[in-house]
Write a protein that holds these residues in place. Structure first.
Motif, PDB file in Angstrom:
ATOM      1  N   ALA A 157       0.874  -1.176   0.000  1.00 53.28           N
ATOM      2  CA  ALA A 157       0.000   0.000   0.000  1.00 53.28           C
ATOM      3  C   ALA A 157       0.907   1.220   0.000  1.00 53.28           C
ATOM      4  O   ALA A 157       0.853   2.070   0.882  1.00 53.28           O
ATOM      5  CB  ALA A 157      -0.917  -0.011   1.220  1.00 53.28           C
ATOM      6  N   LYS A 182      -1.472  -5.031   5.111  1.00 51.02           N
ATOM      7  CA  LYS A 182      -1.107  -3.942   4.200  1.00 51.02           C
ATOM      8  C   LYS A 182       0.215  -3.334   4.662  1.00 51.02           C
ATOM      9  O   LYS A 182       0.384  -3.017   5.844  1.00 51.02           O
ATOM     10  CB  LYS A 182      -2.184  -2.860   4.199  1.00 51.02           C
ATOM     11  CG  LYS A 182      -3.522  -3.305   3.630  1.00 51.02           C
ATOM     12  CD  LYS A 182      -4.486  -2.126   3.655  1.00 51.02           C
ATOM     13  CE  LYS A 182      -5.889  -2.550   3.288  1.00 51.02           C
ATOM     14  NZ  LYS A 182      -6.845  -1.417   3.388  1.00 51.02           N
ATOM     15  N   ALA A 184       2.679  -0.219   4.314  1.00 51.13           N
ATOM     16  CA  ALA A 184       2.596   1.178   3.882  1.00 51.13           C
ATOM     17  C   ALA A 184       3.912   1.732   3.355  1.00 51.13           C
ATOM     18  O   ALA A 184       3.920   2.778   2.701  1.00 51.13           O
ATOM     19  CB  ALA A 184       2.105   2.052   5.042  1.00 51.13           C
ATOM     20  N   LYS A 185       5.026   1.048   3.627  1.00 50.73           N
ATOM     21  CA  LYS A 185       6.329   1.557   3.206  1.00 50.73           C
ATOM     22  C   LYS A 185       7.130   0.432   2.562  1.00 50.73           C
ATOM     23  O   LYS A 185       7.163  -0.690   3.074  1.00 50.73           O
ATOM     24  CB  LYS A 185       7.091   2.129   4.410  1.00 50.73           C
ATOM     25  CG  LYS A 185       8.390   2.828   4.054  1.00 50.73           C
ATOM     26  CD  LYS A 185       9.008   3.476   5.298  1.00 50.73           C
ATOM     27  CE  LYS A 185      10.278   4.230   4.950  1.00 50.73           C
ATOM     28  NZ  LYS A 185      10.878   4.869   6.165  1.00 50.73           N
TER      29      LYS A 185
END
Length: 314
Positions: A157, A182, A184-185
């Protein structure tokens, strides 16, 4: 709605991913250019489904129907030309994945979503040569091995994909019983592999120091931290134990724990000696070649037991 699945690569991960989608009712095209590899796919998938039947996870009719949903291809074009979700499961080589994604881009529908099964390669350079319209329709979906049994799929994500498309991919994987994390990085190893390596580093260090033998170290892990981790995450465990307690213990222990920046020297020696584990007959334990199949079968059976139980977890 994503309904027609394409999988590129028929190795351990690719055929397992294909089998999982097929088991849950999806039409799957599986492309594998190697004739030798392609010749083993159907028997390997059948063995996986047979195990699920033997363990009463699915019935025989479901397994037969799922098997028939997988179509094998040598060439890419017929495998991807009508697919709306395509998973690339080639070996972890950047140049190979870049070339493969570029080739698929010229063959697949414009609105198809691409996924790469990787945890060690960054997404941005992998898709840099793709048209912008395809870059925003490409993401990472990292499956855990064996794909048919392990519930986890890590999904990128990273902000390159519109939220509605991302949620469509998340929904697809939840439809096949996966637990989605998910990410994020875009960091090397994503989440699960980094956690796993942190545990492995200390485990290898403990045995190298002679703190305990392999059986006792594994016993401490399986019936201590891992027993909780099967149902409760580390952050939940911390909350239950009290963050003040975790702070104190961290201050007391972290300074004396392994902080190596490379793989264990013990692990390196074993690899150099050809002691690779089950596949060579010796690793941290010894394995009788005549019982290798039963050892693997017992391991997979334990995973299925956990998989059944995990369906009741929130």
């Amino acid at each position: 709605m994503l309904q027609r699945i394409g999988v590129i690569g028929g190795g351990t991960m690719g055929r397992g991913i294909a089998a999982c989608f097929a088991l849950h009712g999806f039409s799957v095209n599986l492309a594998e250019p190697s004739a030798a590899q392609r010749a083993t796919i159907r028997s390997e998938v059948a063995d996986g489904f047979r195990l699920l039947v033997d363990e009463n996870f699915v019935d025989a009719d479901t397994a037969v129907t799922a098997f028939d949903r997988i179509a094998l291809f040598e060439a890419l074009a017929p495998a991807v030309q009508d697919r709306d979700f395509i998973v690339e499961a080639a070996p972890e080589k950047m140049e190979l994945k870049q070339a493969l994604l570029a080739e698929i881009d010229g063959l697949a529908p414009a609105d198809a979503i691409f996924a790469t099964n990787t945890s060690s390669l960054p997404l941005a350079p992998m898709v840099a040569a793709l048209p912008e319209a395809r870059q925003v329709r490409t993401l990472v979906t990292h499956w855990y091995n064996p794909p048919l049994l392990m519930p986890l799929v890590e999904i990128s994500a990273f902000g390159n994909m519109p939220s509605d498309l991302l949620e469509e991919v998340v929904t697809l994987h939840r439809q096949i019983g996966k637990r989605v994390a998910k990410v994020a990085k875009d960091v090397p190893g994503l989440i699960a592999n980094r956690i796993q390596q942190a545990i492995a580093r200390e485990v290898f260090s403990l045995i190298e120091q002679g703190v305990a033998d392999a059986v006792d170290i594994d016993t401490a892990l399986k019936f201590g931290p891992a027993f909780r981790y099967a149902t409760t995450g580390q952050l939940e465990v911390s909350d239950f134990g009290g963050l003040d307690i975790w702070l104190t213990v961290g201050d007391n222990l972290l300074a004396v724990m392994d902080a190596s920046k490379q793989a264990s020297a013990l692990l390196r020696r074993k690899v150099a000696e050809g002691k690779l584990g089950v596949k060579s007959g010796e690793g941290f334990y010894q394995y009788d070649p005549t019982s290798t199949s039963s050892v693997r079968r017992a391991f997979l059976g334990r995973l299925i037991t956990q998989l059944k139980a995990s369906r009741t977890y929130p």
